[in-house]
Enzyme design. Structure first.
Site, PDB file in Angstrom:
ATOM      1  N   ALA A  41       0.859  -1.195   0.000  1.00  0.00           N
ATOM      2  CA  ALA A  41       0.000   0.000   0.000  1.00  0.00           C
ATOM      3  C   ALA A  41       0.888   1.235   0.000  1.00  0.00           C
ATOM      4  O   ALA A  41       2.060   1.172   0.363  1.00  0.00           O
ATOM      5  CB  ALA A  41      -0.921   0.001   1.211  1.00  0.00           C
ATOM      6  N   PHE A  42       0.305   2.389  -0.369  1.00  0.00           N
ATOM      7  CA  PHE A  42       1.111   3.606  -0.527  1.00  0.00           C
ATOM      8  C   PHE A  42       1.754   4.066   0.783  1.00  0.00           C
ATOM      9  O   PHE A  42       2.717   4.814   0.782  1.00  0.00           O
ATOM     10  CB  PHE A  42       0.264   4.729  -1.146  1.00  0.00           C
ATOM     11  CG  PHE A  42      -0.602   5.491  -0.186  1.00  0.00           C
ATOM     12  CD1 PHE A  42      -0.219   6.742   0.284  1.00  0.00           C
ATOM     13  CD2 PHE A  42      -1.822   4.963   0.241  1.00  0.00           C
ATOM     14  CE1 PHE A  42      -1.025   7.457   1.158  1.00  0.00           C
ATOM     15  CE2 PHE A  42      -2.630   5.679   1.115  1.00  0.00           C
ATOM     16  CZ  PHE A  42      -2.226   6.925   1.575  1.00  0.00           C
ATOM     17  N   LYS A  43       1.220   3.591   1.909  1.00  0.00           N
ATOM     18  CA  LYS A  43       1.779   4.004   3.205  1.00  0.00           C
ATOM     19  C   LYS A  43       3.254   3.591   3.313  1.00  0.00           C
ATOM     20  O   LYS A  43       4.027   4.196   4.052  1.00  0.00           O
ATOM     21  CB  LYS A  43       0.979   3.403   4.360  1.00  0.00           C
ATOM     22  CG  LYS A  43      -0.532   3.628   4.277  1.00  0.00           C
ATOM     23  CD  LYS A  43      -0.931   5.069   4.499  1.00  0.00           C
ATOM     24  CE  LYS A  43      -2.376   5.346   4.199  1.00  0.00           C
ATOM     25  NZ  LYS A  43      -3.324   5.070   5.225  1.00  0.00           N
ATOM     26  N   ASP A  44       3.639   2.540   2.583  1.00  0.00           N
ATOM     27  CA  ASP A  44       5.050   2.095   2.606  1.00  0.00           C
ATOM     28  C   ASP A  44       5.996   3.188   2.115  1.00  0.00           C
ATOM     29  O   ASP A  44       7.163   3.229   2.517  1.00  0.00           O
ATOM     30  CB  ASP A  44       5.252   0.864   1.708  1.00  0.00           C
ATOM     31  CG  ASP A  44       4.620  -0.389   2.291  1.00  0.00           C
ATOM     32  OD1 ASP A  44       4.655  -0.551   3.514  1.00  0.00           O
ATOM     33  OD2 ASP A  44       4.088  -1.195   1.509  1.00  0.00           O
ATOM     34  N   LEU A  74       6.317   5.204   5.328  1.00  0.00           N
ATOM     35  CA  LEU A  74       6.610   4.463   6.562  1.00  0.00           C
ATOM     36  C   LEU A  74       7.859   3.593   6.462  1.00  0.00           C
ATOM     37  O   LEU A  74       8.332   3.079   7.467  1.00  0.00           O
ATOM     38  CB  LEU A  74       5.390   3.647   6.982  1.00  0.00           C
ATOM     39  CG  LEU A  74       4.317   4.525   7.638  1.00  0.00           C
ATOM     40  CD1 LEU A  74       2.975   3.838   7.681  1.00  0.00           C
ATOM     41  CD2 LEU A  74       4.736   4.955   9.031  1.00  0.00           C
TER      42      LEU A  74
END
Length: 496
Positions: free
Chosen positions: A110-113, A116
């Site tokens: 997911a784009f949070k990677d 994060l």
């Protein structure tokens, strides 16, 4: 000259970039914003030849000014490495007249990677820089994706613990499995009996609980956040918009200085705010298209100038956007209020006490760059099916919301400006919703993991490692709690 950060609710609360990253949230519940937005100091011909890592340095050095070149490059190179399954980190796919910016090639798909993966390095560097002796406790609420990406980023990072709260019945089965199987002696996951907004509000309350802060300090702990309220999450997200533009230019898809539109599926407003910051850096972006699902609080805000969370909370097939309090919008409100912390604090007080606020006509005039719309559940499924049937390309439910809104925008305005759509999650993360959209009758009786294999076959894409890892992974986190028991649960984890 160091860039200084100020709280959106108290102009006297200032911090350097590293201090803002460590705190996560300002003491008064405000968010840290840069006192001024810098300008890109590298020309597009140079950027076009740069790798993702090199682009990241050129963008992030403008915001994280108290990090040395060596420190920042170490953080970037440690984050954007072989944990991403493509060399480009964020590849662009041309499908049916738009460019899909695939932001899901990291460890948790997911784009949070994108942010994060680097936040733990930024935070541990910031802790050393500020001589922090306490252990940092990352306290985070998630609507599905942030949780796993934060857990993966901080697992077994020395000097940190991480506690993630998620809505027990408000995430996809794959999202939940990813979180509850997370390894790491310093990781804790809690399913709350409530929705994401309640989880997020509970976390924010703990951040501003002075009694709890004293208790934590005595025990050798201090809170920080991995949510997009942390400026250390937001700054890395600006990078991929700059990178995408430079790649389109390099590939001859756009001329130099040609404007593009950007469409972002939006819940907490962080990802589209990063695009807004990229535009303010000097990136030639025309329209910022804000796409909502049936929880269309942002669409209503852009249409009327009133932000009103007093409405039914809808559980949709795009759960990461099932949000009625878009935290990062506060950063934009502060800006269009003329960087007036007092005025902004009044709006936020009204949101807490009455559930809504109305901005002035003067403020609304500054939102001309934004366009908001939403897609229904039915429309979201249609978009997935239609794109697959036309091109063979399969997108997830959140990206489909963005695509649906993009089509509405073009129909409404006739604007055919070249467009980048932020593709925020792998379709493998929402397999059942995606396969139901393509052919419900055919796939209805299959298990989640049978659907994974079928999706791999029809999309001609290898099953991501993140999914393979959880096929038979053991559930390690079984804690659940009521919303009002969140502080008690945190204290129990920390033995305080």
């Amino acid at each position: 000259m160091d860039l200084i950060y100020t709280s959106t609710r108290n102009s006297d609360e200032k911090a350097t970039a590293s201090q803002a990253i460590l705190k996560g949230l300002a003491g008064d519940g405000g968010l840290f914003v840069p006192d001024s937005l810098p300008k890109l100091d590298v020309d597009m011909d140079t950027l076009a030849k740069m790798s993702y890592q090199e682009t990241a340095y050129e963008v992030m050095k403008l915001f994280l000014t108290d990090f040395t070149e060596e420190e920042l490059k170490h953080c970037i190179n440690s984050a954007y490495d072989s944990k991403f399954d493509t060399e480009e980190i964020a590849p662009l796919v041309d499908a049916d007249g738009a460019y899909y910016l695939e932001l899901f090639h990291g460890a948790t798909i997911a784009f949070k990677d994108m942010a994060l993966s680097i936040l733990p390095y930024l935070m541990t560097t910031a802790a050393k820089k500020n001589h922090v002796k306490n252990e940092i406790v990352i306290l985070t609420a998630t609507s599905g994706d942030t949780g796993k990406a934060a857990l993966a980023g901080f697992a077994d990072v020395p000097g940190t613990k991480i506690i993630v709260f998620y809505p027990k019945n408000g995430v996809s089965p794959i999202q939940e499995k990813q979180m509850v199987t997370q390894k790491g002696a310093n990781t804790h996951v809690v399913g709350i009996h409530g929705n994401f907004d309640q989880a997020q509000t509970g976390v924010k309350k703990m951040f501003s609980d002075k009694e709890l802060a004293e208790l934590m300090d005595k025990a050798g702990y201090q809170f920080s956040s991995a949510n997009s309220i942390n400026i250390g999450r937001l700054v890395p997200q600006i990078v991929y918009y700059v990178y995408a533009y430079a790649k389109l230019y390099e590939n001859g898809a756009i001329a130099k200085d040609e404007k593009i539109n950007v469409v972002v599926p939006t819940g907490n407003f962080g990802n589209i705010l990063a695009a807004f910051y990229a535009k303010n850096l000097g990136l030639p972006i025309a329209k910022l298209i804000c796409a909502s699902n049936e929880n269309k609080v942002l669409f209503d805000f852009f249409s009327t100038g009133t932000y009103d969370r007093n409405r039914e909370f809808v559980l949709t097939s795009s759960p990461s956007m099932d949000i009625l309090i878009s935290s990062n919008l506060e950063r934009l409100i502060y800006r269009i209020a003329g960087n007036d912390a007092e005025k902004n604090a009044e709006f936020m007080r009204a949101l807490t006490e009455e559930g809504k606020y109305m901005i002035t006509d003067e403020m609304r005039a500054q939102l001309a760059d934004f366009y908001g719309n939403y897609t229904t559940e039915e429309e979201t499924a249609e978009v997935i099916r239609d794109l697959y049937e036309k091109t063979g390309y399969v997108i997830d439910t959140h990206t489909a919301v963005a695509t649906g809104v993009y089509h509405k925008y073009v129909k409404e305005t006739g604007d055919n400006t070249k467009t980048v759509i932020a593709s925020t999650a792998s379709p493998f993360k929402f397999t059942r919703s995606v396969m139901d959209a393509i052919d419900k009758e055919k796939y209805d009786s299959m298990t989640d993991f049978e659907l994974v294999d079928e999706l791999s076959k029809i999309a001609n894409v290898t099953v991501p490692q993140a999914i393979e890892d959880i096929r038979s992974a053991e559930v390690l986190h079984k804690t659940e709690c009521d919303v009002e028991d969140m502080p008690k649960t945190v204290k129990a984890f920390l033995n305080i």
